[in-house]
Design a protein around this motif. Structure first.
Motif, PDB file in Angstrom:
ATOM      1  N   ALA A  67      55.379  46.557  56.116  1.00  0.00           N
ATOM      2  CA  ALA A  67      54.646  45.952  55.202  1.00  0.00           C
ATOM      3  C   ALA A  67      54.139  44.433  55.877  1.00  0.00           C
ATOM      4  CB  ALA A  67      53.922  45.558  54.251  1.00  0.00           C
ATOM      5  N   TRP A  68      56.182  43.567  55.990  1.00  0.00           N
ATOM      6  CA  TRP A  68      55.555  42.419  56.805  1.00  0.00           C
ATOM      7  C   TRP A  68      55.329  42.845  58.097  1.00  0.00           C
ATOM      8  CZ3 TRP A  68      59.287  40.351  60.009  1.00  0.00           C
ATOM      9  CH2 TRP A  68      59.348  38.610  59.889  1.00  0.00           C
ATOM     10  N   ILE A  69      56.201  43.765  59.274  1.00  0.00           N
ATOM     11  CA  ILE A  69      56.225  43.550  60.651  1.00  0.00           C
ATOM     12  C   ILE A  69      54.933  43.478  61.057  1.00  0.00           C
ATOM     13  CG2 ILE A  69      57.075  45.756  60.657  1.00  0.00           C
ATOM     14  CD1 ILE A  69      58.686  42.272  62.854  1.00  0.00           C
ATOM     15  N   ARG A  71      46.961  34.045  69.071  1.00  0.00           N
ATOM     16  CA  ARG A  71      46.948  34.795  71.066  1.00  0.00           C
ATOM     17  C   ARG A  71      45.039  34.823  70.816  1.00  0.00           C
ATOM     18  NH1 ARG A  71      50.406  39.530  72.951  1.00  0.00           N
ATOM     19  NH2 ARG A  71      52.170  38.804  71.639  1.00  0.00           N
ATOM     20  N   ARG A  72      44.401  35.240  69.871  1.00  0.00           N
ATOM     21  CA  ARG A  72      43.346  35.146  70.030  1.00  0.00           C
ATOM     22  C   ARG A  72      42.016  33.715  70.257  1.00  0.00           C
ATOM     23  NH1 ARG A  72      42.129  40.570  66.993  1.00  0.00           N
ATOM     24  NH2 ARG A  72      42.324  42.293  69.051  1.00  0.00           N
ATOM     25  N   THR A  73      43.112  33.048  69.492  1.00  0.00           N
ATOM     26  CA  THR A  73      42.215  31.591  69.158  1.00  0.00           C
ATOM     27  C   THR A  73      42.373  30.483  69.824  1.00  0.00           C
ATOM     28  OG1 THR A  73      44.275  30.933  67.486  1.00  0.00           O
ATOM     29  CG2 THR A  73      42.161  32.300  66.187  1.00  0.00           C
ATOM     30  N   GLN A 112      52.781  41.167  62.665  1.00  0.00           N
ATOM     31  CA  GLN A 112      52.745  41.376  64.195  1.00  0.00           C
ATOM     32  C   GLN A 112      50.752  40.582  64.054  1.00  0.00           C
ATOM     33  OE1 GLN A 112      53.015  45.725  64.079  1.00  0.00           O
ATOM     34  NE2 GLN A 112      55.037  45.101  65.871  1.00  0.00           N
ATOM     35  N   ASN A 113      50.030  40.926  62.985  1.00  0.00           N
ATOM     36  CA  ASN A 113      48.513  40.603  62.979  1.00  0.00           C
ATOM     37  C   ASN A 113      48.427  39.681  63.230  1.00  0.00           C
ATOM     38  OD1 ASN A 113      47.808  43.376  62.638  1.00  0.00           O
ATOM     39  ND2 ASN A 113      47.798  44.121  60.469  1.00  0.00           N
ATOM     40  N   LEU A 114      49.736  38.507  63.034  1.00  0.00           N
ATOM     41  CA  LEU A 114      49.142  36.904  62.515  1.00  0.00           C
ATOM     42  C   LEU A 114      49.509  35.799  64.114  1.00  0.00           C
ATOM     43  CD1 LEU A 114      50.779  35.729  59.863  1.00  0.00           C
ATOM     44  CD2 LEU A 114      48.735  35.621  60.206  1.00  0.00           C
TER      45      LEU A 114
END
Length: 88
Positions: free
Chosen positions: A72-74, A85-87, A78-80
């Protein structure tokens, strides 16, 4: 900029071209050496043996149960990372 600086950068075109050619040749030689080293690594006879080391001893390998909450942490990390990157 001083006169000595100007003498250093103010060179005839032929000299500049020779310097660029020499730098290009050096870059090409280093690239060739790197590619050859990578080829040698790809043909390393010990790679297969190294890859099979953990296989005979699965009891010595860690599993997800050894690190509760890691999956769950990884995923969160990865989502963060993707959001950051998208911002940019």
């Amino acid at each position: 900029m001083t006169a000595s600086d100007m003498q250093r950068v103010d060179v005839p075109l032929a000299v500049l071209a020779a310097r660029v050619d020499a730098l290009t040749a050096l870059k090409r030689a280093r690239m060739d050496a790197g590619l050859l080293a990578e080829d040698r690594h790809q043909c390393d006879p010990d790679d297969t043996r190294f890859a099979h080391l953990p296989c005979p001893h699965p009891e010595a390998c860690s599993t997800g149960a050894d690190y509760p909450g890691f999956d769950a942490w990884i995923t969160q990390q990865q989502n963060l990372n993707t959001a950051a990157r998208r911002t940019r």
